[in-house]
Design a protein around this motif. Structure first.
Motif, PDB file in Angstrom:
ATOM      1  N   GLU A   1      76.224 -22.141  41.870  1.00  0.00           N
ATOM      2  CA  GLU A   1      75.821 -22.802  40.627  1.00  0.00           C
ATOM      3  C   GLU A   1      76.959 -23.664  40.085  1.00  0.00           C
ATOM      4  O   GLU A   1      76.747 -24.764  39.567  1.00  0.00           O
ATOM      5  N   TRP A   2      78.183 -23.171  40.203  1.00  0.00           N
ATOM      6  CA  TRP A   2      79.342 -23.871  39.657  1.00  0.00           C
ATOM      7  C   TRP A   2      79.947 -24.874  40.634  1.00  0.00           C
ATOM      8  O   TRP A   2      80.891 -25.586  40.284  1.00  0.00           O
ATOM      9  N   ALA A   3      79.427 -24.919  41.854  1.00  0.00           N
ATOM     10  CA  ALA A   3      79.952 -25.854  42.851  1.00  0.00           C
ATOM     11  C   ALA A   3      79.706 -27.288  42.398  1.00  0.00           C
ATOM     12  O   ALA A   3      78.626 -27.619  41.898  1.00  0.00           O
ATOM     13  N   GLY A   4      80.696 -28.121  42.595  1.00  0.00           N
ATOM     14  CA  GLY A   4      80.588 -29.507  42.180  1.00  0.00           C
ATOM     15  C   GLY A   4      81.168 -29.758  40.811  1.00  0.00           C
ATOM     16  O   GLY A   4      81.539 -30.888  40.484  1.00  0.00           O
ATOM     17  N   THR A   5      81.244 -28.726  39.973  1.00  0.00           N
ATOM     18  CA  THR A   5      81.879 -28.862  38.663  1.00  0.00           C
ATOM     19  C   THR A   5      83.205 -28.109  38.644  1.00  0.00           C
ATOM     20  O   THR A   5      84.266 -28.705  38.466  1.00  0.00           O
ATOM     21  N   SER A   6      83.147 -26.797  38.847  1.00  0.00           N
ATOM     22  CA  SER A   6      84.375 -26.006  38.872  1.00  0.00           C
ATOM     23  C   SER A   6      84.969 -25.924  40.281  1.00  0.00           C
ATOM     24  O   SER A   6      86.188 -25.951  40.439  1.00  0.00           O
ATOM     25  N   PHE A   7      84.100 -25.821  41.291  1.00  0.00           N
ATOM     26  CA  PHE A   7      84.576 -25.543  42.644  1.00  0.00           C
ATOM     27  C   PHE A   7      84.088 -26.595  43.634  1.00  0.00           C
ATOM     28  O   PHE A   7      83.057 -27.241  43.414  1.00  0.00           O
ATOM     29  N   ASP A   8      84.824 -26.740  44.722  1.00  0.00           N
ATOM     30  CA  ASP A   8      84.495 -27.690  45.784  1.00  0.00           C
ATOM     31  C   ASP A   8      83.250 -27.213  46.520  1.00  0.00           C
ATOM     32  O   ASP A   8      83.227 -26.124  47.089  1.00  0.00           O
ATOM     33  N   GLU A   9      82.190 -28.028  46.516  1.00  0.00           N
ATOM     34  CA  GLU A   9      80.903 -27.583  47.055  1.00  0.00           C
ATOM     35  C   GLU A   9      80.936 -27.272  48.545  1.00  0.00           C
ATOM     36  O   GLU A   9      80.460 -26.210  48.967  1.00  0.00           O
ATOM     37  N   PRO A  10      81.474 -28.165  49.422  1.00  0.00           N
ATOM     38  CA  PRO A  10      81.517 -27.805  50.846  1.00  0.00           C
ATOM     39  C   PRO A  10      82.306 -26.527  51.113  1.00  0.00           C
ATOM     40  O   PRO A  10      81.925 -25.718  51.971  1.00  0.00           O
ATOM     41  N   LEU A  11      83.391 -26.323  50.377  1.00  0.00           N
ATOM     42  CA  LEU A  11      84.179 -25.106  50.581  1.00  0.00           C
ATOM     43  C   LEU A  11      83.433 -23.872  50.094  1.00  0.00           C
ATOM     44  O   LEU A  11      83.532 -22.800  50.704  1.00  0.00           O
ATOM     45  N   VAL A  12      82.665 -23.991  49.016  1.00  0.00           N
ATOM     46  CA  VAL A  12      81.844 -22.863  48.566  1.00  0.00           C
ATOM     47  C   VAL A  12      80.825 -22.502  49.637  1.00  0.00           C
ATOM     48  O   VAL A  12      80.610 -21.320  49.948  1.00  0.00           O
ATOM     49  N   GLU A  13      80.192 -23.500  50.217  1.00  0.00           N
ATOM     50  CA  GLU A  13      79.195 -23.236  51.252  1.00  0.00           C
ATOM     51  C   GLU A  13      79.826 -22.574  52.475  1.00  0.00           C
ATOM     52  O   GLU A  13      79.234 -21.654  53.064  1.00  0.00           O
ATOM     53  N   GLN A  14      81.018 -23.008  52.847  1.00  0.00           N
ATOM     54  CA  GLN A  14      81.690 -22.376  53.977  1.00  0.00           C
ATOM     55  C   GLN A  14      82.161 -20.973  53.621  1.00  0.00           C
ATOM     56  O   GLN A  14      82.197 -20.083  54.474  1.00  0.00           O
ATOM     57  N   PHE A  15      82.502 -20.752  52.359  1.00  0.00           N
ATOM     58  CA  PHE A  15      82.883 -19.412  51.916  1.00  0.00           C
ATOM     59  C   PHE A  15      81.699 -18.459  52.038  1.00  0.00           C
ATOM     60  O   PHE A  15      81.856 -17.312  52.481  1.00  0.00           O
ATOM     61  N   VAL A  16      80.517 -18.921  51.648  1.00  0.00           N
ATOM     62  CA  VAL A  16      79.315 -18.091  51.777  1.00  0.00           C
ATOM     63  C   VAL A  16      79.101 -17.710  53.234  1.00  0.00           C
ATOM     64  O   VAL A  16      78.779 -16.551  53.552  1.00  0.00           O
ATOM     65  N   GLN A  17      79.296 -18.652  54.144  1.00  0.00           N
ATOM     66  CA  GLN A  17      79.129 -18.353  55.561  1.00  0.00           C
ATOM     67  C   GLN A  17      80.194 -17.382  56.053  1.00  0.00           C
ATOM     68  O   GLN A  17      79.924 -16.501  56.877  1.00  0.00           O
ATOM     69  N   ALA A  18      81.419 -17.558  55.575  1.00  0.00           N
ATOM     70  CA  ALA A  18      82.516 -16.706  56.042  1.00  0.00           C
ATOM     71  C   ALA A  18      82.348 -15.268  55.574  1.00  0.00           C
ATOM     72  O   ALA A  18      82.586 -14.324  56.334  1.00  0.00           O
ATOM     73  N   ILE A  19      81.947 -15.085  54.316  1.00  0.00           N
ATOM     74  CA  ILE A  19      81.821 -13.746  53.742  1.00  0.00           C
ATOM     75  C   ILE A  19      80.492 -13.100  54.102  1.00  0.00           C
ATOM     76  O   ILE A  19      80.400 -11.903  54.344  1.00  0.00           O
ATOM     77  N   GLY A  20      79.445 -13.933  54.171  1.00  0.00           N
ATOM     78  CA  GLY A  20      78.109 -13.403  54.423  1.00  0.00           C
ATOM     79  C   GLY A  20      77.416 -13.062  53.123  1.00  0.00           C
ATOM     80  O   GLY A  20      78.048 -12.620  52.149  1.00  0.00           O
ATOM     81  N   LEU A  21      76.115 -13.270  53.074  1.00  0.00           N
ATOM     82  CA  LEU A  21      75.359 -12.951  51.872  1.00  0.00           C
ATOM     83  C   LEU A  21      75.480 -11.464  51.538  1.00  0.00           C
ATOM     84  O   LEU A  21      75.522 -11.081  50.368  1.00  0.00           O
ATOM     85  N   PHE A  22      75.559 -10.628  52.548  1.00  0.00           N
ATOM     86  CA  PHE A  22      75.743  -9.191  52.367  1.00  0.00           C
ATOM     87  C   PHE A  22      77.053  -8.819  53.060  1.00  0.00           C
ATOM     88  O   PHE A  22      77.077  -8.478  54.242  1.00  0.00           O
ATOM     89  N   PRO A  23      78.174  -8.889  52.345  1.00  0.00           N
ATOM     90  CA  PRO A  23      79.480  -8.651  52.973  1.00  0.00           C
ATOM     91  C   PRO A  23      79.603  -7.259  53.565  1.00  0.00           C
ATOM     92  O   PRO A  23      78.980  -6.301  53.090  1.00  0.00           O
TER      93      PRO A  23
END
Length: 533
Positions: A423-445
């Motif tokens: 939700e905060w990507a693009g304003t507070s956080f870098d959107e491509p990096l947020v998306e890659q973070f989701v992939q790295a951590i996994g929706l269910f870590p």
């Protein structure tokens, strides 16, 4: 001023968007227009009952979301009446303070606990996530399972067949968007790497079970070194830099071979932790999340070590802050918040007296509280002024804080925290990096609690790299939520069994949900810890 419609997706109660300058005593603030961690508010959801809270909200927010159910009765009736009649919202007259406002200071007097310490904290089941974000996030998660590159260098016949079928059906726009996100994130990284450095693709070298003993030792060593370094910084002593560097190397080596093992240790270590013992664990978790993100992006090993160091040292300056301030259960006053923000400068000064930090490490520490829209600190940097290591550190640090239980706030479920980052990507956080973070951590870590469609509760043991929403889990309860003898279940394998209905994850849960402590239920680890089903 008018009342906005109830926030889409808000459950169970409707909430209303109100400009900060129109807020009044007695309103219950359920959500802000920015991450809670970027403000002095420690309680995530509270009723306004002081002028300091009003002034702070107006200083940091343009608008907030108010919950009428938890606001004072008179305000709630006024808000509902405005909704029914579509009339302008006119709040009751604001009582004037008896005297000039005085902001308490932490510099001259110790911080004391207030009556706010006993205020119950509301469980965060009503996060302000727009329907648009929810849909984008759902599509992104679904596409990652298709777009993920196989970790096996020799794809199976089934893998090749599915690839051929996808080629016949044409490109999936969501899958293409995921690949484009990875390309953008890697492009930003390449600009800060030495010319000779090359990105690579990592494959697991060990199974979760085989890696766990080494991960357990690496985790314990890193935690000891981080605590020791914090004590050295607090006492102005010269830290053992070489031993600290060895601890970072051990963490990186284990994460490269299989990140799931150390992720499991981080979640197991979270249970039962509280301030002040939580602080070193927070730094270590940030380090693991950063290394996982760097591994996802394919960074060289040296850069992964830089990321691990950033995570462990980002908050080291808090060792030089008053302990009472760090443990304060209520809202920080403006002066107190200014003191807390000094931890970035204090940490860098303490480290640079005895250590020569790599430029990437110094950047990540200095910028881990900066935000793309300029709302961060200490310099209020914007956009491209923030380096990629600072952007990565901001994401990992925020996620680690959101999912951690605190005396003054409940932990968020991991997917709620990830969706909020989205939700905060693009304003507070870098959107491509947020998306890659989701992939790295996994929706269910790995290590997180989940509820299955069968009604059973389980903890995630290991990710399925090919089918990311169907991990290997350890079932902890029966369908009635009563604790049972733990046993393993591979959701991917289970879904192929035609004799049984497909069992999937319904939702993720926060640390300690239903009173479950996975590490206590099978304290000896995973190997031999249960039978498969």
């Amino acid at each position: 001023m008018s009342v906005a419609p109830p926030v889409s997706g808000a459950v169970p109660a409707a909430r209303y968007q109100i400009p900060a300058e129109s807020l009044r005593h007695g309103m219950y603030v359920a959500e802000l227009d920015r991450p809670w961690l970027d403000t002095p508010f420690l309680l995530q959801g509270f009723r306004i009952d002081s002028q300091i809270e009003l002034e702070t909200l107006r200083r940091y927010c343009r608008y907030v979301y108010v919950d009428p159910e938890l606001s004072d009765a008179g305000l709630a009736e006024t808000i509902r009446a405005a909704e029914l009649t579509e009339a302008p919202f006119e709040p009751p007259a604001e009582p004037q303070p008896a005297g000039p406002l005085r902001f308490d200071t932490v510099l001259d007097e110790p911080v004391t606990r207030t009556s706010r310490a006993t205020r119950p904290v509301r469980i965060r089941s009503d996060l302000k996530i727009s329907n648009q974000t929810r849909e984008r996030f759902r599509r992104f998660i679904k596409a990652t399972a298709v777009a993920a590159e196989p970790t096996d260098s020799h794809p199976t016949l089934v893998d090749r067949a599915f690839g051929w079928l996808r080629g016949l059906s044409g490109n999936d726009p969501d899958t293409d968007a995921v690949r484009a996100s990875l390309a953008r994130a890697r492009s930003a990284i390449r600009g800060q790497l030495p010319p000779e450095a090359r990105l690579r693709r990592y494959a697991d070298r060990a199974s979760m079970d085989d890696e766990l003993p080494r991960a357990r030792e690496a985790f314990a060593h890193a935690e000891r070194q981080l605590r020791a370094l914090a004590e050295d910084v607090r006492a102005a002593r010269t830290p053992d830099v070489q031993e600290f560097a060895r601890a970072v190397d051990e963490v990186v080596d284990s994460m490269i071979d299989n990140p799931d093992a150390l992720m499991w240790m981080a979640w197991a270590g979270e249970e039962g932790q509280s301030e002040p013992h939580h602080a070193p664990l927070h730094g270590l978790k940030v380090a693991l999340f950063l290394v996982a993100l760097g591994r996802q992006l394919g960074l060289p090993r040296r850069e992964l070590a830089h990321l691990g160091t950033i995570g462990m040292l980002a908050d080291i300056g808090k060792s030089r802050l008053p302990q009472a301030l760090l443990e304060k259960p209520g809202m920080l006053t403006p002066s107190e918040y200014n003191v807390v923000k000094e931890h970035v400068r204090l940490g860098l000064e303490a480290l640079c007296q005895n250590v020569r930090l790599a430029p990437a490490v110094e950047q990540g520490i200095a910028q881990h509280h900066e935000r793309l829209d300029g709302s961060g600190y200490p310099k209020g940097l914007k956009g491209e002024e923030i380096g990629v290591y600072g952007r990565m550190a901001a994401i990992a640090d925020t996620f680690a804080a959101l999912i951690a239980a605190r005396p003054y706030a409940n932990a968020w479920a991991p997917q709620d925290a990830l969706m909020s980052l989205y939700e905060w990507a693009g304003t507070s956080f870098d959107e491509p990096l947020v998306e890659q973070f989701v992939q790295a951590i996994g929706l269910f870590p790995v290590g997180s609690l989940v509820e299955l469609s069968s009604g059973e509760m389980a903890v995630v043991l290991a990710h399925n790299r090919a089918r990311r929403l169907e991990p290997r889990v350890m079932v902890l309860t029966g369908t009635d939520k009563s604790v049972c003898a733990p046993f393993e279940r591979d959701l991917a394998a289970r879904s192929k069994d035609r004799e049984h209905r497909r069992i999937r994850i319904v939702r993720g849960l926060a640390v300690g949900a239903y009173g479950l402590r996975p590490s206590e239920l099978f304290a000896d680890g995973l190997a031999g810890g249960g039978t498969a089903a």
